[in-house]
Design a protein around this motif. Structure first.
Motif, PDB file in Angstrom:
ATOM      1  N   LYS A 114      -0.074   3.162  22.804  1.00 28.43           N
ATOM      2  CA  LYS A 114       1.144   3.065  21.988  1.00 28.43           C
ATOM      3  C   LYS A 114       2.314   2.596  22.836  1.00 28.43           C
ATOM      4  N   ASP A 115       2.379   3.107  24.078  1.00 27.64           N
ATOM      5  CA  ASP A 115       3.424   2.637  25.000  1.00 27.64           C
ATOM      6  C   ASP A 115       3.234   1.153  25.314  1.00 27.64           C
ATOM      7  N   MET A 120       4.930  -4.479  24.744  1.00 26.07           N
ATOM      8  CA  MET A 120       4.639  -5.862  24.382  1.00 26.07           C
ATOM      9  C   MET A 120       5.579  -6.360  23.287  1.00 26.07           C
ATOM     10  N   ASP A 121       5.974  -5.477  22.377  1.00 29.21           N
ATOM     11  CA  ASP A 121       6.936  -5.862  21.337  1.00 29.21           C
ATOM     12  C   ASP A 121       8.289  -6.213  21.936  1.00 29.21           C
ATOM     13  N   ARG A 126       6.391 -14.331  29.459  1.00 33.13           N
ATOM     14  CA  ARG A 126       5.052 -14.123  30.010  1.00 33.13           C
ATOM     15  C   ARG A 126       5.075 -13.116  31.158  1.00 33.13           C
ATOM     16  N   ALA A 127       6.113 -13.150  31.977  1.00 38.76           N
ATOM     17  CA  ALA A 127       6.206 -12.224  33.109  1.00 38.76           C
ATOM     18  C   ALA A 127       6.339 -10.787  32.615  1.00 38.76           C
ATOM     19  N   ALA A 128       7.096 -10.571  31.563  1.00 42.58           N
ATOM     20  CA  ALA A 128       7.260  -9.224  31.007  1.00 42.58           C
ATOM     21  C   ALA A 128       5.948  -8.740  30.385  1.00 42.58           C
TER      22      ALA A 128
END
Length: 142
Positions: A114-115, A120-121, A126-128
């Protein structure tokens, strides 16, 4: 001088190999259920990780293996070992799929996942996203 001739014996010609003198039907030369069980069992073991493939193919292999083994037990078909091997491989595919399913459900239902989803949201590049993936793998391995 000639040899004396004797009348032909009614037992002079042996019966054919596939002829049953008592009128019963001879057993089949092949056992389609045993072959199907073996093929489906092999496929279930190969595709157990797809869950549906392992569960469906494994279940069919077990059912066909049992049917084939019962037919061999009754003397109606050969290849008893092939039927048993197919059923065992199908059962192994079922067990493997069940394990994969339990692990997948536990991972997807975990707080770490869930985290990961929320990270991702919020990721804006791309790096994040790569950082979220690395954090998720670190959380799973700890």
């Amino acid at each position: 001088m000639s040899l004396p001739s004797y009348p032909d014996s009614p037992y002079s010609v042996p019966p054919a190999a596939d002829h049953d003198p008592y009128g019963g039907r001879p057993p089949a030369r092949t056992n389609g259920f045993a072959v199907a069980a073996l093929v489906l069992g092999l496929l279930a073991c190969l595709f157990f990780w797809t869950v549906v493939g392992g569960l469906l193919l494994g279940l069919l292999a077990v059912v066909f293996g049992i049917i084939a083994a019962l037919r061999t037990r009754q003397g109606r078909a050969p290849r008893r070992v092939m039927a048993i091997v197919g059923a065992v491989l199908g059962a192994l595919g079922l067990i493997g799929s069940a394990i994969v399913l339990v692990v997948a459900v536990s991972v997807f239902d975990s707080q770490e996942f869930k985290d990961f989803e929320s990270c991702m949201d919020r990721a804006n590049g791309r790096a994040a996203e790569d950082r979220c993936t690395e954090d998720f793998i670190d959380e799973l391995s700890n």
